[in-house]
Design a protein around this motif. Structure first.
Motif, PDB file in Angstrom:
ATOM      1  N   ARG A 199      12.068 -25.626  -5.356  1.00 40.59           N
ATOM      2  CA  ARG A 199      13.083 -25.880  -5.786  1.00 40.59           C
ATOM      3  C   ARG A 199      14.630 -25.923  -5.403  1.00 40.59           C
ATOM      4  O   ARG A 199      14.954 -25.535  -6.078  1.00 40.59           O
ATOM      5  N   ALA A 200      14.229 -24.411  -4.066  1.00 44.19           N
ATOM      6  CA  ALA A 200      15.777 -24.341  -3.776  1.00 44.19           C
ATOM      7  C   ALA A 200      16.849 -25.022  -3.830  1.00 44.19           C
ATOM      8  O   ALA A 200      17.669 -23.997  -4.140  1.00 44.19           O
ATOM      9  N   LYS A 201      16.907 -26.173  -3.513  1.00 47.11           N
ATOM     10  CA  LYS A 201      18.094 -27.018  -3.971  1.00 47.11           C
ATOM     11  C   LYS A 201      18.194 -26.599  -4.967  1.00 47.11           C
ATOM     12  O   LYS A 201      19.802 -26.379  -5.420  1.00 47.11           O
ATOM     13  N   TYR A 202      17.225 -26.265  -5.863  1.00 47.79           N
ATOM     14  CA  TYR A 202      18.150 -26.530  -7.581  1.00 47.79           C
ATOM     15  C   TYR A 202      18.112 -24.988  -8.103  1.00 47.79           C
ATOM     16  O   TYR A 202      18.275 -25.132  -9.447  1.00 47.79           O
ATOM     17  N   ILE A 203      17.457 -24.500  -7.865  1.00 45.71           N
ATOM     18  CA  ILE A 203      16.367 -23.447  -8.527  1.00 45.71           C
ATOM     19  C   ILE A 203      17.755 -22.719  -8.870  1.00 45.71           C
ATOM     20  O   ILE A 203      18.190 -21.714  -9.971  1.00 45.71           O
ATOM     21  N   CYS A 204      18.932 -22.492  -8.097  1.00 49.27           N
ATOM     22  CA  CYS A 204      20.816 -21.102  -8.457  1.00 49.27           C
ATOM     23  C   CYS A 204      21.362 -22.430  -9.545  1.00 49.27           C
ATOM     24  O   CYS A 204      21.224 -21.538 -10.658  1.00 49.27           O
ATOM     25  N   GLU A 205      21.815 -23.036  -9.510  1.00 47.31           N
ATOM     26  CA  GLU A 205      22.035 -24.174 -11.063  1.00 47.31           C
ATOM     27  C   GLU A 205      21.175 -24.359 -12.276  1.00 47.31           C
ATOM     28  O   GLU A 205      21.774 -24.097 -12.675  1.00 47.31           O
ATOM     29  N   ALA A 206      19.862 -24.044 -11.912  1.00 47.09           N
ATOM     30  CA  ALA A 206      18.844 -23.976 -13.268  1.00 47.09           C
ATOM     31  C   ALA A 206      19.802 -23.023 -13.923  1.00 47.09           C
ATOM     32  O   ALA A 206      19.471 -22.048 -15.101  1.00 47.09           O
ATOM     33  N   ILE A 207      19.079 -21.897 -13.081  1.00 45.98           N
ATOM     34  CA  ILE A 207      19.538 -19.884 -13.564  1.00 45.98           C
ATOM     35  C   ILE A 207      20.590 -20.351 -13.821  1.00 45.98           C
ATOM     36  O   ILE A 207      21.037 -19.615 -15.286  1.00 45.98           O
ATOM     37  N   GLU A 208      21.727 -20.556 -12.920  1.00 44.60           N
ATOM     38  CA  GLU A 208      23.349 -20.250 -13.569  1.00 44.60           C
ATOM     39  C   GLU A 208      23.909 -21.607 -14.721  1.00 44.60           C
ATOM     40  O   GLU A 208      24.094 -20.302 -15.903  1.00 44.60           O
ATOM     41  N   SER A 209      22.370 -21.867 -15.239  1.00 41.84           N
ATOM     42  CA  SER A 209      22.762 -22.664 -15.981  1.00 41.84           C
ATOM     43  C   SER A 209      22.299 -21.728 -17.100  1.00 41.84           C
ATOM     44  O   SER A 209      22.399 -22.079 -19.335  1.00 41.84           O
ATOM     45  N   VAL A 210      21.302 -20.861 -17.359  1.00 47.51           N
ATOM     46  CA  VAL A 210      20.873 -20.311 -18.587  1.00 47.51           C
ATOM     47  C   VAL A 210      21.748 -19.194 -18.719  1.00 47.51           C
ATOM     48  O   VAL A 210      21.770 -18.264 -19.808  1.00 47.51           O
ATOM     49  N   LEU A 211      22.117 -18.250 -17.776  1.00 45.00           N
ATOM     50  CA  LEU A 211      22.533 -17.081 -17.368  1.00 45.00           C
ATOM     51  C   LEU A 211      24.140 -17.284 -18.678  1.00 45.00           C
ATOM     52  O   LEU A 211      24.874 -16.112 -18.951  1.00 45.00           O
ATOM     53  N   ASN A 212      24.794 -18.362 -18.219  1.00 44.25           N
ATOM     54  CA  ASN A 212      26.095 -19.704 -18.655  1.00 44.25           C
ATOM     55  C   ASN A 212      25.371 -19.468 -20.538  1.00 44.25           C
ATOM     56  O   ASN A 212      27.276 -19.679 -20.959  1.00 44.25           O
ATOM     57  N   LYS A 263      23.239 -15.296 -25.601  1.00 42.05           N
ATOM     58  CA  LYS A 263      23.116 -14.233 -25.100  1.00 42.05           C
ATOM     59  C   LYS A 263      21.369 -13.183 -25.219  1.00 42.05           C
ATOM     60  O   LYS A 263      21.781 -12.513 -24.212  1.00 42.05           O
ATOM     61  N   ASN A 264      20.949 -12.589 -26.433  1.00 43.71           N
ATOM     62  CA  ASN A 264      20.079 -12.069 -26.314  1.00 43.71           C
ATOM     63  C   ASN A 264      18.579 -12.477 -25.185  1.00 43.71           C
ATOM     64  O   ASN A 264      17.799 -13.349 -26.028  1.00 43.71           O
ATOM     65  N   ILE A 265      18.784 -12.851 -24.150  1.00 44.25           N
ATOM     66  CA  ILE A 265      18.184 -13.541 -23.000  1.00 44.25           C
ATOM     67  C   ILE A 265      17.574 -12.749 -22.209  1.00 44.25           C
ATOM     68  O   ILE A 265      18.617 -12.495 -21.679  1.00 44.25           O
ATOM     69  N   GLU A 266      16.239 -13.280 -22.050  1.00 43.60           N
ATOM     70  CA  GLU A 266      15.838 -13.272 -21.378  1.00 43.60           C
ATOM     71  C   GLU A 266      15.193 -13.948 -19.914  1.00 43.60           C
ATOM     72  O   GLU A 266      14.900 -15.112 -20.859  1.00 43.60           O
ATOM     73  N   THR A 267      15.352 -14.060 -18.724  1.00 44.35           N
ATOM     74  CA  THR A 267      15.033 -14.908 -17.666  1.00 44.35           C
ATOM     75  C   THR A 267      14.164 -15.122 -16.703  1.00 44.35           C
ATOM     76  O   THR A 267      14.312 -14.172 -16.079  1.00 44.35           O
ATOM     77  N   ILE A 268      13.045 -15.492 -17.129  1.00 42.90           N
ATOM     78  CA  ILE A 268      11.551 -15.475 -16.006  1.00 42.90           C
ATOM     79  C   ILE A 268      11.843 -16.063 -15.091  1.00 42.90           C
ATOM     80  O   ILE A 268      11.061 -17.432 -15.532  1.00 42.90           O
ATOM     81  N   VAL A 269      12.027 -16.024 -13.689  1.00 45.31           N
ATOM     82  CA  VAL A 269      11.345 -17.230 -13.023  1.00 45.31           C
ATOM     83  C   VAL A 269      10.108 -16.612 -12.023  1.00 45.31           C
ATOM     84  O   VAL A 269      10.007 -15.946 -12.177  1.00 45.31           O
ATOM     85  N   ILE A 270       9.264 -17.665 -12.088  1.00 46.34           N
ATOM     86  CA  ILE A 270       8.116 -17.668 -11.749  1.00 46.34           C
ATOM     87  C   ILE A 270       7.901 -18.529 -10.245  1.00 46.34           C
ATOM     88  O   ILE A 270       7.542 -19.932 -10.105  1.00 46.34           O
ATOM     89  N   ASP A 271       7.549 -18.326  -9.375  1.00 43.13           N
ATOM     90  CA  ASP A 271       7.738 -18.865  -8.164  1.00 43.13           C
ATOM     91  C   ASP A 271       6.096 -19.039  -7.718  1.00 43.13           C
ATOM     92  O   ASP A 271       5.553 -18.329  -7.713  1.00 43.13           O
ATOM     93  N   ASP A 272       5.821 -20.233  -8.000  1.00 51.29           N
ATOM     94  CA  ASP A 272       4.396 -20.549  -7.741  1.00 51.29           C
ATOM     95  C   ASP A 272       3.875 -21.207  -6.089  1.00 51.29           C
ATOM     96  O   ASP A 272       3.820 -21.992  -5.782  1.00 51.29           O
ATOM     97  N   GLY A 273       4.317 -19.898  -5.041  1.00 55.45           N
ATOM     98  CA  GLY A 273       4.417 -19.944  -4.332  1.00 55.45           C
ATOM     99  C   GLY A 273       4.720 -20.587  -3.392  1.00 55.45           C
ATOM    100  O   GLY A 273       4.444 -21.626  -2.370  1.00 55.45           O
ATOM    101  N   SER A 274       6.392 -20.893  -3.200  1.00 49.51           N
ATOM    102  CA  SER A 274       6.817 -21.800  -2.664  1.00 49.51           C
ATOM    103  C   SER A 274       7.190 -21.306  -1.452  1.00 49.51           C
ATOM    104  O   SER A 274       7.241 -19.733  -0.529  1.00 49.51           O
ATOM    105  N   THR A 275       6.987 -21.912  -0.031  1.00 47.13           N
ATOM    106  CA  THR A 275       7.236 -22.184   1.379  1.00 47.13           C
ATOM    107  C   THR A 275       8.497 -21.852   1.524  1.00 47.13           C
ATOM    108  O   THR A 275       8.659 -22.139   3.136  1.00 47.13           O
ATOM    109  N   ASP A 276       9.922 -22.831   0.881  1.00 49.39           N
ATOM    110  CA  ASP A 276      10.881 -22.803   0.982  1.00 49.39           C
ATOM    111  C   ASP A 276      11.766 -21.683   1.106  1.00 49.39           C
ATOM    112  O   ASP A 276      11.405 -20.627   0.899  1.00 49.39           O
ATOM    113  N   ASP A 277      13.514 -21.378   0.914  1.00 52.24           N
ATOM    114  CA  ASP A 277      13.825 -20.622   0.970  1.00 52.24           C
ATOM    115  C   ASP A 277      14.540 -20.105  -0.358  1.00 52.24           C
ATOM    116  O   ASP A 277      15.208 -19.924  -0.968  1.00 52.24           O
ATOM    117  N   THR A 278      13.584 -19.886  -1.725  1.00 50.35           N
ATOM    118  CA  THR A 278      13.587 -20.476  -2.669  1.00 50.35           C
ATOM    119  C   THR A 278      13.729 -18.412  -3.548  1.00 50.35           C
ATOM    120  O   THR A 278      14.718 -18.262  -4.019  1.00 50.35           O
TER     121      THR A 278
END
Length: 217
Positions: free
Chosen positions: A22-35, A39-54
Motif C-alpha cells: 500500500r505504498a500509494k497510501y501509507i504516508c497519508e495514513a501515517i500522517e493522519s496519526v502524527l497530526n 499526542k500521547n500516541i505510539e504509531t506502529i506500522v506492520i509491513d506484512d511482506g510488501s514487495t513494493d516501495d513501502t
C-alpha cells in the motif's frame, strides 16, 4: 527516538497500521496519526511482506514511527504482531488505505473516560472517499475497523484476530468481544474509509461469503 508512549501523563494510545503493498497510501495514513490533536500516541506500522516501495516511503518517519517487517501472513497476523508490541492502554486500528481525522483519538479517549469499564470498544462513523481521496458519501454509521478504539484488557480476555475468518476476521472478533463487553459508538465522522478496487472485501469476495456462512453457523 521511537514513538513510545509517555506514561503518567495521559492514557497512552497505540495505533496499529498493518500494510501490504500500500505504498500509494501509507504516508497519508501515517500522517493522519502524527497530526492528531492527542499526542500521547505510539504509531506502529506492520509491513506484512510488501514487495513494493513501502519501506522507502515509511523510512522518513522512523524517528516517529515504529516499523516492523514480517513475512506475508495476512492482515490478522499483522494486526496481532502490532498488538503484541503495543504499550498503550488503548489500541486503535487503522488500515493503511484509510485515514484518521485530526480529533479522532482525542475524542475517543475523552469519551472512554466517561464510560464504565464494561465498554470495551468504541467505534465512530466514517466518510467514504475514493482512490484519490475525494469524498463520495455523507457520514455513515457502521462497524468500521479503522474507527475502532479498544481497551487493551479486551485482547487479554478474548484473544487476538483469527486468520481463519479472513476477510471477515474483524466481525468474528467483535462477536467474541460482545460476549464479555459492551460496544459503543461516537456518532461523529472521525475517519475516512477509502473505497477502491483493491479493498480486501472486494478482492476476496468468495472467501467473504464462505466466512460469513462460517460465522452464522
Amino acid at each position: 527516538m521511537l514513538a513510545w508512549c509517555v506514561h503518567n501523563v495521559e492514557p497512552c494510545v497505540s495505533v496499529i497500521i498493518p500494510t501490504y503493498n500500500r505504498a500509494k497510501y501509507i504516508c497519508e495514513a501515517i500522517e493522519s496519526v502524527l497530526n492528531q490533536t492527542y499526542k500521547n500516541i505510539e504509531t506502529i506500522v506492520i509491513d506484512d511482506g510488501s514487495t513494493d516501495d513501502t519501506y522507502r516511503r515509511v523510512k522518513k518517519y522512523l524517528d516517529r514511527v515504529i516499523y516492523i517487517y514480517q513475512e506475508n501472513k495476512g492482515i490478522s497476523s499483522a494486526r496481532n504482531t502490532g498488538i503484541k508490541c503495543a504499550k498503550g492502554e488503548y489500541i486503535a486500528l487503522l488500515d493503511s488505505d484509510d485515514l484518521f481525522l485530526r480529533e479522532k483519538v482525542e475524542i475517543q479517549v475523552k469519551t472512554f473516560s466517561k464510560l464504565p469499564r464494561k465498554v470495551g470498544v468504541l467505534f465512530t462513523s466514517a466518510i467514504k472517499i475514493d482512490d484519490s481521496g475525494k469524498e463520495i458519501s455523507k457520514p455513515i454509521r457502521f462497524v468500521w475497523t479503522s474507527s475502532a478504539m479498544i481497551r487493551r484488557e479486551v485482547f487479554d480476555k478474548v484473544g487476538l484476530f483469527n486468520a481463519d475468518f479472513e476477510p471477515n476476521e474483524d466481525f468474528e472478533f467483535w462477536f467474541r468481544v460482545a460476549r464479555y463487553y459492551h460496544l459503543s459508538f461516537v456518532d461523529l465522522p472521525l475517519m475516512k474509509y477509502r473505497f477502491h478496487d483493491g479493498n480486501i472485501s472486494m478482492v476476496k469476495r468468495e472467501e467473504g461469503i464462505k466466512t460469513t456462512i462460517k460465522l452464522i453457523k
